[in-house]
Design an enzyme around this catalytic site. Structure first.
Site, mmCIF file in Angstrom:
data_model
loop_
_atom_site.group_PDB
_atom_site.id
_atom_site.type_symbol
_atom_site.label_atom_id
_atom_site.label_comp_id
_atom_site.label_asym_id
_atom_site.label_seq_id
_atom_site.Cartn_x
_atom_site.Cartn_y
_atom_site.Cartn_z
ATOM 1 N N CYS A 98 -17.084 40.675 -10.967
ATOM 2 C CA CYS A 98 -16.314 41.220 -9.852
ATOM 3 C C CYS A 98 -14.844 40.901 -10.088
ATOM 4 C CB CYS A 98 -16.778 40.580 -8.532
ATOM 5 S SG CYS A 98 -15.968 41.260 -7.053
ATOM 6 N N CYS A 102 -31.162 42.866 -2.221
ATOM 7 C CA CYS A 102 -29.724 42.675 -2.414
ATOM 8 C C CYS A 102 -29.394 43.113 -3.840
ATOM 9 C CB CYS A 102 -29.410 41.189 -2.197
ATOM 10 S SG CYS A 102 -27.693 40.767 -2.475
ATOM 11 N N CYS A 162 -16.504 32.232 -4.273
ATOM 12 C CA CYS A 162 -17.633 33.051 -4.729
ATOM 13 C C CYS A 162 -17.816 32.905 -6.234
ATOM 14 C CB CYS A 162 -17.381 34.516 -4.367
ATOM 15 S SG CYS A 162 -18.617 35.640 -5.036
ATOM 16 N N CYS A 213 -12.435 36.051 -5.199
ATOM 17 C CA CYS A 213 -12.486 35.135 -4.051
ATOM 18 C C CYS A 213 -12.869 33.743 -4.575
ATOM 19 C CB CYS A 213 -13.509 35.632 -3.028
ATOM 20 S SG CYS A 213 -13.138 37.301 -2.425
ATOM 21 N N CYS A 218 -25.759 34.136 -1.337
ATOM 22 C CA CYS A 218 -24.444 34.767 -1.389
ATOM 23 C C CYS A 218 -23.484 33.986 -2.273
ATOM 24 C CB CYS A 218 -23.829 34.832 -0.003
ATOM 25 S SG CYS A 218 -24.787 35.754 1.167
ATOM 26 N N GLU A 271 -27.776 40.820 -11.402
ATOM 27 C CA GLU A 271 -28.897 40.239 -10.683
ATOM 28 C C GLU A 271 -29.195 41.024 -9.414
ATOM 29 O OE1 GLU A 271 -27.757 35.735 -12.086
ATOM 30 O OE2 GLU A 271 -27.913 36.152 -9.958
HETATM 31 N N1 SAH Z 1 -17.770 42.230 -2.824
HETATM 32 C C1 SAH Z 1 -18.510 42.352 -1.609
HETATM 33 C C2 SAH Z 1 -19.969 41.999 -1.722
HETATM 34 C C3 SAH Z 1 -20.317 40.722 -2.409
HETATM 35 S S1 SAH Z 1 -20.859 39.278 -1.694
HETATM 36 C C4 SAH Z 1 -17.879 41.497 -0.538
HETATM 37 O O1 SAH Z 1 -17.096 40.632 -0.867
HETATM 38 O O2 SAH Z 1 -18.135 41.740 0.628
HETATM 39 C C5 SAH Z 1 -21.609 39.444 -0.192
HETATM 40 C C6 SAH Z 1 -21.105 38.423 0.817
HETATM 41 O O3 SAH Z 1 -21.316 37.068 0.362
HETATM 42 C C7 SAH Z 1 -19.623 38.544 1.073
HETATM 43 O O4 SAH Z 1 -19.363 38.470 2.445
HETATM 44 C C8 SAH Z 1 -19.082 37.325 0.371
HETATM 45 O O5 SAH Z 1 -17.830 36.954 0.873
HETATM 46 C C9 SAH Z 1 -20.163 36.316 0.660
HETATM 47 N N2 SAH Z 1 -20.066 35.136 -0.182
HETATM 48 C C10 SAH Z 1 -19.533 35.046 -1.406
HETATM 49 N N3 SAH Z 1 -19.609 33.786 -1.868
HETATM 50 C C11 SAH Z 1 -20.197 33.062 -0.906
HETATM 51 C C12 SAH Z 1 -20.572 31.692 -0.807
HETATM 52 N N4 SAH Z 1 -20.340 30.849 -1.796
HETATM 53 N N5 SAH Z 1 -21.170 31.292 0.330
HETATM 54 C C13 SAH Z 1 -21.434 32.167 1.315
HETATM 55 N N6 SAH Z 1 -21.109 33.466 1.284
HETATM 56 C C14 SAH Z 1 -20.493 33.921 0.177
#
Ligand code: SAH
Length: 405
Positions: free
Chosen positions: A154, A147, A161, A158, A397, A134
């Site tokens: 991934c 974005c 996420c 985390c 995000c 996406e």
């Molecule tokens: N892998 C990279 C980029 C992906 S996400 C990274 O982790 O940085 C981009 C941002 O969105 C990251 O800071 C991630 O931690 C954040 N993110 C992921 N899930 C989220 C959520 N549910 N709410 C808010 N931010 C989130």
């Protein structure tokens, strides 16, 4: 409430039933990390995978004159040509061969969803092997940010996420990453997002992608070569590349320390964003499992070195999760750790958590968020809360999971 709506039904949106591929691997167990993408059939080779010298060699290897490479690059990167018929400087017979061999279709549009009065548009793409990725286009008063994804899924797992919970399907190629930017540039050129009340020139003047953030699906530094290739294609002057400013590009990472140092040495002044989310190892081990390999202090040190080498102010991402990481003492500890490295090198970006399916976590209360920000600012740290564009279309995000397509 914004309503979800399909846009551009004629060209970029299909409402036909979509076959969603079954994930190629089981969901990851808590804390499990995955660096090695499963080996799958390589995406077809594309002009955007190659640098100018490689393009010339590729064109010659196909039996054509070397200068055809530059013509193709001009069509693809500079003119954003969508149909081979427009490549009138290439004789028909040559054109068909070159297009088939060097400009294969890499992204097939599956759905296009709009939110926020059309200012946020999410595109779901199918790759050649059925994997879904996406990208999200966001229009602001003075800029347009895209974005993009760097991996299907991934491997960083985390728990807050949505993409992390899907696991890693595969790495994207350089051209697959670049093609998201080219598609967005074409979309903007069609004028779909040019609405009167927003800046970007007079009405009817097409907008351009001004910023690209690697904040979609995937951990770009775990797909290092393809991500760097994409950054070079995006920033190389036209017609070799798209000619965007490196300063408009942000790469977000969980904190793969050796890759951060390698990126700093590339000499491309992009912005680095570090997904910290906790200032202490005990909590960060849980929220960002890579922390068990490169803990908080090593990640912050690497971010600081990135600033020292590039002169680019680093951004610290911190998703505020109610009752998890939003305590005042954690704001103070974060501020103290950042200030211990120096002043003026960093900017903090708290993000209200976007709830993901099946998670019991939610965003911090507004008062708690305000207090967290206040404490950071009191320590002299520039702090801005990130908006949560596109949360209604699962484009915010952490919500970019193929399952939502
Ligand atoms: N892998 C990279 C980029 C992906 S996400 C990274 O982790 O940085 C981009 C941002 O969105 C990251 O800071 C991630 O931690 C954040 N993110 C992921 N899930 C989220 C959520 N549910 N709410 C808010 N931010 C989130």
């Amino acid at each position: 409430m914004w309503t979800m709506s399909d846009v551009e039904p004629s060209t970029t949106s299909t409402s036909s039933p979509v076959s969603v591929p079954t994930p190629s691997r089981a969901r990851p167990k808590p804390g499990e990390l995955n660096f090695s993408a499963p080996r799958v059939g390589k995406p077809p080779r594309h002009l955007a995978d190659l640098d100018p010298a490689e393009r010339k060699a590729a064109v010659e290897a196909l039996g054509h004159k070397g200068f055809r490479a530059r013509q193709l690059s001009t069509h693809y990167f500079e003119r954003l040509v969508e149909s081979p018929q427009e490549m009138s400087d290439l004789p028909k017979a040559i054109r068909d061969d070159l297009v088939a061999r060097l400009l294969p279709q890499l992204l097939t549009p599956i759905r296009t969803l709009a939110a926020d009065k059309g200012r946020t548009v999410k595109s779901v793409w199918r790759l050649h092997d059925g994997a879904l990725v996406e990208s999200v286009l966001m229009r602001y008063p003075k800029r347009v940010t895209l974005c993009i994804s760097s991996q299907a899924g991934c491997g960083m797992n985390c728990p807050f996420c949505a993409t992390g919970q899907e696991g890693l399907t595969r790495n994207m190629s350089t051209a697959e990453i670049v093609e998201q930017v080219v598609q967005a540039a074409r979309f903007l050129r069609r004028g779909t997002m040019s609405v009167r009340d927003l800046a970007g020139g007079a009405e009817g003047v097409p907008l351009r992608v001004s910023n690209v953030v690697f904040m979609g699906m995937g951990e770009a530094l775990a797909n290092y070569n393809a991500a760097i290739g994409a950054i070079r294609r995006i920033t190389d002057p036209a017609p070799d590349g798209l000619g965007m400013s490196a300063r408009g590009i942000t790469l977000s990472t969980v904190g793969l320390v050796p890759a951060i140092d390698k990126l700093a040495a590339e000499g491309i002044p992009i912005t680095l964003a570090l997904s910290l989310h906790a200032p202490d190892d005990k909590l960060r081990n849980e929220l960002v499992p890579i922390n068990t390999r490169w803990p908080v202090d090593e990640a912050i040190d690497a971010a600081y070195r990135y600033f020292e080498v590039t002169g680019r102010r680093v951004s610290i991402e911190y998703a505020l999760i109610r009752g998890m990481n939003d305590q005042g003492w954690r704001a103070d500890l974060l501020g103290t750790k950042l200030n211990a490295r120096g002043r003026g090198w960093v900017h903090v970006n708290p993000i209200p958590l976007n709830p993901t399916p099946g998670s019991r976590w939610t965003a911090s209360d507004p008062g708690v968020e305000r207090e967290f920000v206040r404490r950071l600012r009191a320590l002299g740290l520039p702090t801005t809360v990130r908006d949560t564009r596109g949360s209604d279309i699962d484009g915010a995000c952490g919500q970019l999971a193929a399952a939502t397509a």
